[in-house]
Design an enzyme around this catalytic site. Structure first.
Site, PDB file in Angstrom:
ATOM      1  CD  GLU A   1      -2.918  -0.530  -0.079  1.00 57.16           C
ATOM      2  OE1 GLU A   1      -3.149   0.142  -1.446  1.00 57.16           O
ATOM      3  OE2 GLU A   1      -3.458  -1.358   0.328  1.00 57.16           O
TER       4      GLU A   1
ATOM      5  CG  ASP B   1       1.206   2.586  -6.714  1.00 56.47           C
ATOM      6  OD1 ASP B   1       1.118   3.461  -5.507  1.00 56.47           O
ATOM      7  OD2 ASP B   1       0.105   2.840  -7.408  1.00 56.47           O
TER       8      ASP B   1
ATOM      9  N   GLY C   1     -11.893   2.284  -2.274  1.00 52.10           N
ATOM     10  CA  GLY C   1     -10.722   1.749  -2.114  1.00 52.10           C
ATOM     11  C   GLY C   1     -10.575   0.527  -3.035  1.00 52.10           C
TER      12      GLY C   1
ATOM     13  CB  SER D   1      -9.242   0.736  -8.523  1.00 55.03           C
ATOM     14  OG  SER D   1      -8.205   1.410  -9.296  1.00 55.03           O
ATOM     15  CB  SER D   2     -14.970   2.984  -8.578  1.00 54.87           C
ATOM     16  OG  SER D   2     -14.571   4.129  -7.765  1.00 54.87           O
TER      17      SER D   2
ATOM     18  CG  ASP E   1      -5.378   1.839  -8.492  1.00 51.95           C
ATOM     19  OD1 ASP E   1      -4.704   1.118  -8.049  1.00 51.95           O
ATOM     20  OD2 ASP E   1      -5.845   2.997  -8.079  1.00 51.95           O
TER      21      ASP E   1
ATOM     22  CE  LYS F   1      -6.845   7.060  -5.668  1.00 47.86           C
ATOM     23  NZ  LYS F   1      -5.936   6.189  -6.222  1.00 47.86           N
TER      24      LYS F   1
END
Length: 459
Positions: free
Chosen positions: A50, A53, A144, A146-147, A191, A235
């Site tokens: 988490e 990346d 969380g 990743s839509s 993602d 986010k």
């Protein structure tokens, strides 16, 4: 070389499955004509890794069944018309030659515009094709999973197909990663990469610079269960996420300067390790030696780097972090280097499959959660409660997944305890709260590794 998205991997669907058929009927009702093709991009759950990346480190996600599905008809007008099967999301239309993305209001259509603009700019499309699009989504929003990135990826693939262009999956993932930043999120690429590179039946180790994906076979005796805390976190709508990105960037600068590296060129914590040629464990020791646990003021950071406050704001910080006065660097760097090591250990255990693999993987997930909560401070009381409930009722490992500050947990549960686990978690977390009870049906589910983005056409 990974295959491109062109005719050889397009699925011809003569008898459309129920969901596609329903979407087709709604499309005809909305636009008065039939869609020519459909594009699907999945959401994802990150099993471990988490907030690393964007620091350059490998992550370990898998695609999930929930997805974004868009029905598309290319049109001769220079207009993109967007509609959503969910009436909460209003219709939107714009000229394809005048894409404006509003960073201050991250509405659903802006994520579509990110993917559209990314493909347009990559190919330098002067006269891009207009489109009618109807979207249907099954990924819980701001959870969380990743839509938003799935929508960016779906839009990128829609635009690619409508304009008769081809790209490899890797190229598409990299373009969609960059284009999501149009909305102001300084994401790292996990993602988008898993949305395109996922394959059914396997999680993936996703590495960056260059982007590559390696199969990770998960243990057969355990199920991965996603549980939604029912606290939404967007986010792009808050600065929490970008502040963490900047804290990691500032830690990179200070660590680099302390070791005599060209700190101005260093952007990611992975770059420091690479330049120094040391292990992750050695980087943790360097963090202890160089950085202090107390928050750094902007004045102290400027003094350490020998720059002015104006230079810090204009050359290093993102737009929505320029007014932040203190940053925690020690804690963030410590989380990143330890989490990067946990990802590699997780992959190693999956590959070697020792008799106690499930126990070992669970311990890594638990360590990851503690680090996210204490060192990265991206949890919240509801996530803490949900993790406790999951561990109490039989999860071997449980952790927040995604950005945090809300959203979902992912738990590893022995398959022989799965039904009891689901029943007990429902009772303890969802059925004790009226608001959660209303969301219960879509908030708790076991999942398997799913496949990546696809184009469907009617035969």
């Amino acid at each position: 070389k990974l295959p491109a998205f062109h005719a050889n991997i397009v699925l011809n669907v003569s008898n459309l499955p129920f969901r596609l058929q329903k979407l087709k009927e709604m499309f005809i009702s909305k636009f008065g004509s039939s869609p020519k093709f459909y594009v699907r991009a999945p959401g994802r759950v990150n099993l471990i890794g988490e907030h690393i990346d964007y620091c350059g480190y490998a992550v370990l996600p898998m695609a999930i069944e929930q997805d974004i599905l868009i029905a598309v008809e290319p049109v001769k007008t220079e207009v993109v018309q967007l509609a959503n099967t969910n009436s909460l999301y209003l219709d939107f239309s714009t000229s394809v030659n005048n894409i404006q993305i509003n960073k201050t209001k991250p509405q659903w259509h802006n994520y579509f515009l990110c993917g559209l603009k990314g493909i347009q700019e990559h190919f330098g499309l002067n006269n891009p094709t207009g489109m009618n699009c109807l979207l249907d989504g099954t990924i819980p929003p701001s959870s969380g999973l990743s839509s938003s990135s799935a929508l960016v990826c779906c839009a990128g693939l829609v635009t690619l197909r409508a304009n008769g262009k081809t790209l490899s999956k890797v190229e598409l993932a990299e373009i969609c990663t960059k284009s999501e930043r149009y909305i102001g999120t300084e994401g790292g690429g996990m993602d988008q990469s898993i949305s395109f590179l996922a394959e059914e039946g396997t999680a993936k180790l996703i590495e960056f610079s260059p982007l590559r994906a390696t199969d990770v076979r998960l243990p057969s005796g355990a199920a991965f269960v996603i549980a939604n805390s029912c606290v939404e976190m967007n986010k792009a709508a808050t600065s929490h996420y970008n502040i963490r990105v900047m804290e990691c960037r500032l830690a990179t600068k200070l660590l680099s300067k302390s070791k005599g590296l060209d700190w101005k060129k260093m952007l990611r914590l992975h770059d420091v390790q690479t330049k120094l040629g040391v292990s992750l464990e050695e980087m943790l020791t360097i963090v202890e030696e160089v950085l202090h646990p107390e928050p750094y003021s902007t004045e102290e950071i400027c003094k350490c780097l020998g720059i002015s406050l104006e230079e810090l704001r204009s050359q290093i910080l993102s737009q929505n972090t320029q007014d932040v006065s203190t940053f925690k660097l020690y804690q963030r760097a410590k989380h990143v280097y330890s989490e990067a090591a946990r990802v590699l250990e997780f992959q190693k255990i999956c590959n070697e499959a020792p008799a106690n693999a499930i126990q070992l993987l669970g311990e890594l997930m638990n360590q990851s959660y503690i680090s996210c909560k204490e060192m990265y401070e991206c949890s919240c009381p509801e996530l803490d409660r949900l993790v406790d409930v999951c561990l109490q009722f039989g999860a071997i490992g449980s952790r927040l997944t995604g950005a945090g500050w809300g959203g979902c947990t992912v738990s590893m549960v022995p398959t022989d305890k799965l039904n009891t686990f689901l029943k007990n978690v429902k009772k303890a977390y969802y059925q004790t709260d009226v608001q959660r009870l209303a969301l219960e049906n879509n908030s708790l589910f076991a999942t398997k590794p799913g496949r990546g983005a696809l184009v469907f056409v009617e035969a």
